[in-house]
Design an enzyme around this catalytic site. Structure first.
Site, PDB file in Angstrom:
ATOM      1  NE  ARG A 262      -3.698   7.526   5.997  1.00  0.00           N
ATOM      2  CZ  ARG A 262      -4.217   8.345   6.974  1.00  0.00           C
ATOM      3  NH1 ARG A 262      -3.534   8.740   8.258  1.00  0.00           N
ATOM      4  NH2 ARG A 262      -5.653   8.678   6.940  1.00  0.00           N
TER       5      ARG A 262
ATOM      6  NE  ARG B 209      -5.546   9.884   3.126  1.00  0.00           N
ATOM      7  CZ  ARG B 209      -4.398   9.978   3.275  1.00  0.00           C
ATOM      8  NH1 ARG B 209      -4.021  11.108   3.081  1.00  0.00           N
ATOM      9  NH2 ARG B 209      -3.669   9.043   2.879  1.00  0.00           N
TER      10      ARG B 209
ATOM     11  CD  GLU C 130       5.753  -3.740   3.685  1.00  0.00           C
ATOM     12  OE1 GLU C 130       5.272  -4.604   4.150  1.00  0.00           O
ATOM     13  OE2 GLU C 130       6.031  -2.811   4.098  1.00  0.00           O
TER      14      GLU C 130
ATOM     15  CE1 TYR D 285     -14.824   3.326  -2.537  1.00  0.00           C
ATOM     16  CE2 TYR D 285     -12.994   3.731  -3.850  1.00  0.00           C
ATOM     17  CZ  TYR D 285     -13.637   3.551  -2.631  1.00  0.00           C
ATOM     18  OH  TYR D 285     -12.711   3.741  -1.695  1.00  0.00           O
TER      19      TYR D 285
ATOM     20  CE  LYS E   7      -6.112   1.823  -0.592  1.00  0.00           C
ATOM     21  NZ  LYS E   7      -6.366   1.679   0.855  1.00  0.00           N
TER      22      LYS E   7
ATOM     23  CE  LYS F  38      -3.557   2.559   2.511  1.00  0.00           C
ATOM     24  NZ  LYS F  38      -4.699   2.488   3.656  1.00  0.00           N
TER      25      LYS F  38
ATOM     26  CB  SER G 123     -11.384   7.436  -3.351  1.00  0.00           C
ATOM     27  OG  SER G 123     -10.027   7.864  -2.708  1.00  0.00           O
TER      28      SER G 123
END
Ligand code: PBG
Length: 326
Positions: free
Chosen positions: A221, A209, A236, A316, A251, A199, A277
């Protein structure tokens, strides 16, 4: 045939729609698609997310209805994000057995049960007043190991509420192992883990957000999510697999197709990719201006993500696309 007119003519198989369909190498099935959904506490009507036209924060009732419709359309599953009315430093609502996510999971377990896959986002940023994905130290750093304890507890609350798969998205080191241990010790050895393994710290999460009301109140982040310039993805993934991940995720999707391909080449477990998003918002915004053909862009981007190697796609557009593909 002369050299100028080669015998091999790829266009022969492109001549009709039926020929193109016959030789297609990539197909997306409704059951490959997961629909992310937002449930917000304390609202009486669904609330549109301005930066994600067509996406809403649901009430418990509207969530049940929209979930049933998506399942009817044939999506592979639902991914739930909770937005609590009250936030605090430790994100107490996240593992509250009567918190909004737990209530919504119970509602959906009753409404659709095993007819679909219920996945729950497992993170703290929607629940903390500072908006970070973990617990903070006195100096405002994200405290990895204190966060792992919280994640274990959240996993148990979500499992008790009926989730099939928990999806830890906080990018803490050791999160998959900690959650696996908590689930096993708590009597939920059958709840699976979909790890957000690769990610990236991405500007593509901006609209989310708004939807999840989780923008960090200070900083960003970048100290826990992967740097877009880094080559950490396979490491990872390997760590998450060793810790017991059942599905690994990359992602965002479209800007990281190369990473999806790298991960798919080595992963012994299914690979998911999240069309996030910002990817959604950019297409909707351009389409609203009449600048792009919305439906074709949706099909093309989802096909690209599938072709890159993702077998599961979070989008979505999942319900709409499932209906179109049926
Ligand atoms: C964190 C989380 C985020 C998304 C999913 N889980 C936001 C972030 O990391 O800032 C983003 C999803 C999207 O943009 O659609 N709990």
């Amino acid at each position: 045939m002369t050299a100028e007119f080669p015998a091999a003519r790829p266009r022969r198989l492109r001549r009709t729609a039926a020929l193109r369909r016959l030789v297609a190498q990539t197909s997306v099935q409704p059951s490959d698609l997961l629909l992310p959904m937002f449930i917000k506490e304390g609202i009486s009507e669904p609330r549109p997310v301005v930066s994600m036209p067509g996406v809403v924060q649901h009430t418990r009732d509207s969530l049940r209805k929209a979930a049933a419709e998506a399942v009817e359309a044939g999506v592979g599953g639902l991914v739930l994000f909770g937005v609590p009315a009250v936030k605090d430093a430790r994100g107490s609502a996240a593992d509250d057995p009567d918190g909004i996510l737990a209530l919504a999971l119970r509602d959906l377990a009753a409404e659709v049960g095993d007819a679909t896959v219920l996945m729950s986002d497992l993170c703290l940023d929607e629940y903390t007043d500072h908006g970070h994905c973990g617990m903070l130290t006195g100096s405002g750093e994200v405290d990895n190991d204190a966060t792992l304890e919280r994640y274990g507890s959240i996993a148990l609350a979500q499992a008790a509420a009926g989730t099939h798969v928990v999806a830890p998205s906080g990018m803490m080191d050791g999160q998959v192992g900690a959650i696996r241990a908590a689930l096993d010790a708590g009597g939920y050895p059958d709840v699976a883990i979909c790890a957000y393994s690769a990610k990236f710290a991405s500007a593509f999460y901006g609209p989310f957000r708004d939807a999840a009301e989780c923008a960090p109140q200070f900083g960003d982040r970048a100290s826990y999510q992967q740097d877009p310039r880094s080559a950490d993805a396979l490491r990872e993934v390997a760590l998450d697999l060793a810790e017991g991940a059942d599905i690994v995720m990359v992602k965002p999707a479209l800007a990281y197709l190369d990473v999806i391909t790298q991960v798919a080449a080595v992963s012994p477990v299914p690979v998911a990719a999240y069309q996030v998003s910002g990817e959604y918002a950019m297409v909707e915004a351009a389409a609203a201006q009449g600048w792009v053909d919305r439906d074709r862009i949706i099909d093309e981007t989802v096909t690209a993500i599938r072709r890159a190697g993702a077998s599961i796609i979070l989008t979505y557009w999942a319900a709409e696309l499932a209906r179109r593909l049926a």
